[in-house]
Design a protein around this motif. Sequence first.
Motif, PDB file in Angstrom:
ATOM      1  N   ALA A 142      41.126  43.036  26.751  1.00  0.00           N
ATOM      2  CA  ALA A 142      42.099  42.001  27.128  1.00  0.00           C
ATOM      3  C   ALA A 142      41.435  40.791  27.753  1.00  0.00           C
ATOM      4  N   ASN A 143      40.131  40.885  28.026  1.00  0.00           N
ATOM      5  CA  ASN A 143      39.408  39.799  28.690  1.00  0.00           C
ATOM      6  C   ASN A 143      38.537  39.028  27.685  1.00  0.00           C
ATOM      7  N   ARG A 144      39.163  38.577  26.591  1.00  0.00           N
ATOM      8  CA  ARG A 144      38.459  37.850  25.532  1.00  0.00           C
ATOM      9  C   ARG A 144      39.139  36.512  25.272  1.00  0.00           C
ATOM     10  N   ASN A 145      38.354  35.576  24.718  1.00  0.00           N
ATOM     11  CA  ASN A 145      38.927  34.277  24.364  1.00  0.00           C
ATOM     12  C   ASN A 145      39.497  34.316  22.946  1.00  0.00           C
ATOM     13  N   ALA A 156      42.644  35.354  36.400  1.00  0.00           N
ATOM     14  CA  ALA A 156      43.920  35.056  35.747  1.00  0.00           C
ATOM     15  C   ALA A 156      43.765  33.821  34.866  1.00  0.00           C
ATOM     16  N   ARG A 157      44.190  33.955  33.613  1.00  0.00           N
ATOM     17  CA  ARG A 157      44.135  32.813  32.691  1.00  0.00           C
ATOM     18  C   ARG A 157      45.131  33.044  31.554  1.00  0.00           C
ATOM     19  N   GLY A 158      46.022  32.091  31.360  1.00  0.00           N
ATOM     20  CA  GLY A 158      46.941  32.141  30.228  1.00  0.00           C
ATOM     21  C   GLY A 158      47.755  33.420  30.163  1.00  0.00           C
ATOM     22  N   THR A 169      43.901  40.396  39.032  1.00  0.00           N
ATOM     23  CA  THR A 169      43.621  38.964  39.140  1.00  0.00           C
ATOM     24  C   THR A 169      44.634  38.172  39.958  1.00  0.00           C
ATOM     25  N   LEU A 170      45.898  38.605  39.988  1.00  0.00           N
ATOM     26  CA  LEU A 170      46.918  37.823  40.691  1.00  0.00           C
ATOM     27  C   LEU A 170      46.655  37.667  42.185  1.00  0.00           C
ATOM     28  N   PRO A 171      46.185  38.703  42.895  1.00  0.00           N
ATOM     29  CA  PRO A 171      45.937  38.514  44.342  1.00  0.00           C
ATOM     30  C   PRO A 171      44.968  37.384  44.652  1.00  0.00           C
ATOM     31  N   ARG A 172      44.070  37.077  43.742  1.00  0.00           N
ATOM     32  CA  ARG A 172      43.125  35.989  43.977  1.00  0.00           C
ATOM     33  C   ARG A 172      43.820  34.633  43.992  1.00  0.00           C
ATOM     34  N   LEU A 173      44.934  34.530  43.276  1.00  0.00           N
ATOM     35  CA  LEU A 173      45.657  33.249  43.223  1.00  0.00           C
ATOM     36  C   LEU A 173      46.293  32.901  44.557  1.00  0.00           C
ATOM     37  N   ALA A 174      46.418  33.873  45.438  1.00  0.00           N
ATOM     38  CA  ALA A 174      47.022  33.622  46.748  1.00  0.00           C
ATOM     39  C   ALA A 174      46.094  32.819  47.661  1.00  0.00           C
ATOM     40  N   ARG A 175      44.824  32.654  47.249  1.00  0.00           N
ATOM     41  CA  ARG A 175      43.859  31.912  48.068  1.00  0.00           C
ATOM     42  C   ARG A 175      43.220  30.806  47.226  1.00  0.00           C
ATOM     43  N   PRO A 176      43.995  29.800  46.853  1.00  0.00           N
ATOM     44  CA  PRO A 176      43.492  28.760  45.942  1.00  0.00           C
ATOM     45  C   PRO A 176      42.346  27.939  46.524  1.00  0.00           C
ATOM     46  N   LEU A 177      42.365  27.657  47.821  1.00  0.00           N
ATOM     47  CA  LEU A 177      41.293  26.860  48.426  1.00  0.00           C
ATOM     48  C   LEU A 177      39.971  27.608  48.360  1.00  0.00           C
ATOM     49  N   ARG A 178      40.009  28.900  48.666  1.00  0.00           N
ATOM     50  CA  ARG A 178      38.790  29.693  48.596  1.00  0.00           C
ATOM     51  C   ARG A 178      38.240  29.722  47.170  1.00  0.00           C
ATOM     52  N   ASN A 179      39.135  29.856  46.197  1.00  0.00           N
ATOM     53  CA  ASN A 179      38.700  29.875  44.802  1.00  0.00           C
ATOM     54  C   ASN A 179      38.075  28.548  44.399  1.00  0.00           C
ATOM     55  N   PRO A 190      35.331  29.790  35.742  1.00  0.00           N
ATOM     56  CA  PRO A 190      36.193  30.918  35.367  1.00  0.00           C
ATOM     57  C   PRO A 190      36.185  31.200  33.861  1.00  0.00           C
ATOM     58  N   GLY A 191      35.911  30.176  33.052  1.00  0.00           N
ATOM     59  CA  GLY A 191      35.941  30.344  31.606  1.00  0.00           C
ATOM     60  C   GLY A 191      34.602  30.659  30.971  1.00  0.00           C
ATOM     61  N   ASP A 192      33.608  31.079  31.752  1.00  0.00           N
ATOM     62  CA  ASP A 192      32.281  31.391  31.211  1.00  0.00           C
ATOM     63  C   ASP A 192      32.352  32.440  30.096  1.00  0.00           C
ATOM     64  N   VAL A 193      31.614  32.169  29.024  1.00  0.00           N
ATOM     65  CA  VAL A 193      31.397  33.131  27.945  1.00  0.00           C
ATOM     66  C   VAL A 193      29.898  33.122  27.673  1.00  0.00           C
ATOM     67  N   ASP A 194      29.209  34.202  28.021  1.00  0.00           N
ATOM     68  CA  ASP A 194      27.746  34.235  27.982  1.00  0.00           C
ATOM     69  C   ASP A 194      27.236  35.254  26.967  1.00  0.00           C
ATOM     70  N   PRO A 195      26.210  34.885  26.178  1.00  0.00           N
ATOM     71  CA  PRO A 195      25.740  35.753  25.094  1.00  0.00           C
ATOM     72  C   PRO A 195      25.258  37.132  25.523  1.00  0.00           C
ATOM     73  N   VAL A 196      24.409  37.201  26.566  1.00  0.00           N
ATOM     74  CA  VAL A 196      23.884  38.504  26.965  1.00  0.00           C
ATOM     75  C   VAL A 196      24.991  39.367  27.567  1.00  0.00           C
ATOM     76  N   VAL A 197      25.896  38.746  28.282  1.00  0.00           N
ATOM     77  CA  VAL A 197      27.055  39.484  28.789  1.00  0.00           C
ATOM     78  C   VAL A 197      27.816  40.095  27.621  1.00  0.00           C
ATOM     79  N   ASN A 198      27.981  39.334  26.550  1.00  0.00           N
ATOM     80  CA  ASN A 198      28.658  39.859  25.363  1.00  0.00           C
ATOM     81  C   ASN A 198      27.836  40.957  24.690  1.00  0.00           C
TER      82      ASN A 198
END
Length: 355
Positions: A142-145, A156-158, A169-179, A190-198
Motif C-alpha cells: 500500500a506504500n507505492r506510487n 499520510a499521502r492521498g 500515519t494519521l497521528p503524525r498529522l497532529a504535529r504539523p510544525l514538527r513535521n 515525504p515523497g522519496d522513492v529510492d532505488p536501493v530501498v526498492n
Amino acid sequence: MELAAALTQSLEASELASAIAQGLDYLHQHQYPNGEFCSYFAPDAAMQEWCVHDSCIFPTALVANSLLSLAQHPQAEEMLTRTTGFLQYHMNRGGLWHHFTGLHPMRDPLPLDMDDTACVSALLQARGVDCPTPTNVPLLLANRNRQGLFYTWFVARGWNANRTHWRITLPRLARPLRNLLLWRSVEATPGDVDPVVNANALYYLGDIPETQPVIAWLLRLIAEHQEAGCDKWYPDPHVVYYFLSRNYSRGITQLEPARQPVIDRIVAAARPDGRLGNTVLDTALAICTLLNWGAQPPELRPAVQFLLGAQQAHGEWPRWLVYYGGAKKLVGWGSEEMTTAFCLEALARYQAIIS
C-alpha cells in the motif's frame, strides 16, 4: 605441480578458516548484550575526522544478514539469536521498523521506513521467525506510487485503502510544525522513492506481479550506467551492486540482463594489490556481488587475498561509511562491526566454493 596446487589450496583454506574464526570472535565480543551491534556516524568516508556512536536498527540488520552465511558456526548462531530478539523488540504496529532505536532522539520525529522494514523482515523470514503476525506485506504494497515503486517513508499521502496505514500515519498529522521542521532539517522528503530501498523491498517480497516495476527500474538504472549516485543514501556503486545482486541470488532471474554489465564494471575496477574498487569495504561487497551473480573471474582470488591481508590485529577490518544521510553526504554510518560482517560474508562465501 598437482602437489604444489594442493598445498596452496590447503594453505588458503587454513588462512580462510583462521580469518573467519578471528572475525567471528571480534563480533561476538563486541555485540551488545541486547543483540545490537555498534554503529557510528561521521562526516568523512574514512570516519577519521570525528566519530559518534549512534543507536540504529539498520546496521544491526545488515550485520546479521551477513552472518547468515556463517550460521553453522556456534558463535554466529548465538549472535543471530540475540539480534533476532533485538529486532523483534523494536517492531512497531503493522510489522514496520524505524531506522533508530527507542534510545535515539530522532526516533519519534522520523517516520517508519521501507528500507529498515524490508531488511529486517527478510532477515526474520530467513531465520524462520513468524514475525510479524499477520504479515506486513499488504501494508508495504500500500506504500507505492502510481508507477508501482515503493516510497521510502510511511507517511499520510492521498488515498490509501489500508486501514493500518492510516493508524500509523494519521497521528503524525497532529504535529504539523514538527513535521515541517523535520523535512526542512534532513535531506529527505515525504515523497522519496529510492532505488536501493526498492531493491531491498524486492528482496523481501520477491518476484510477484506487484514488484515488476521495481525490477524494470533497476534494470534500466544499470543499462543507463546510473548506479553511481542514483540513491541519496547509497552513493557508492559497490553498495548498489551488492543489494541488487542479492535479489538475483534469491532467484529473481529477471535481473539477468544486469548480470554481465555489473560483473564487467566490478572487474574493471580491480587494482594490482587485489582490491576491487578503492577500499576494503568495496572489495568485500564486490566479492559478495560476484558470487551472488555466480561469477568467479580471475580477479576473485586476489581480492580474497587482499581481504585476508587487511584484517586487523583483533580480527576486525577497518570502519568505513556504508550508507549516508542524504544526497549532500554530510554524515554517514559505518563501524568496524559492519565492515567486518561484510568481509566475513565474502570470505565465507568464497570458502564454500573452494571447499
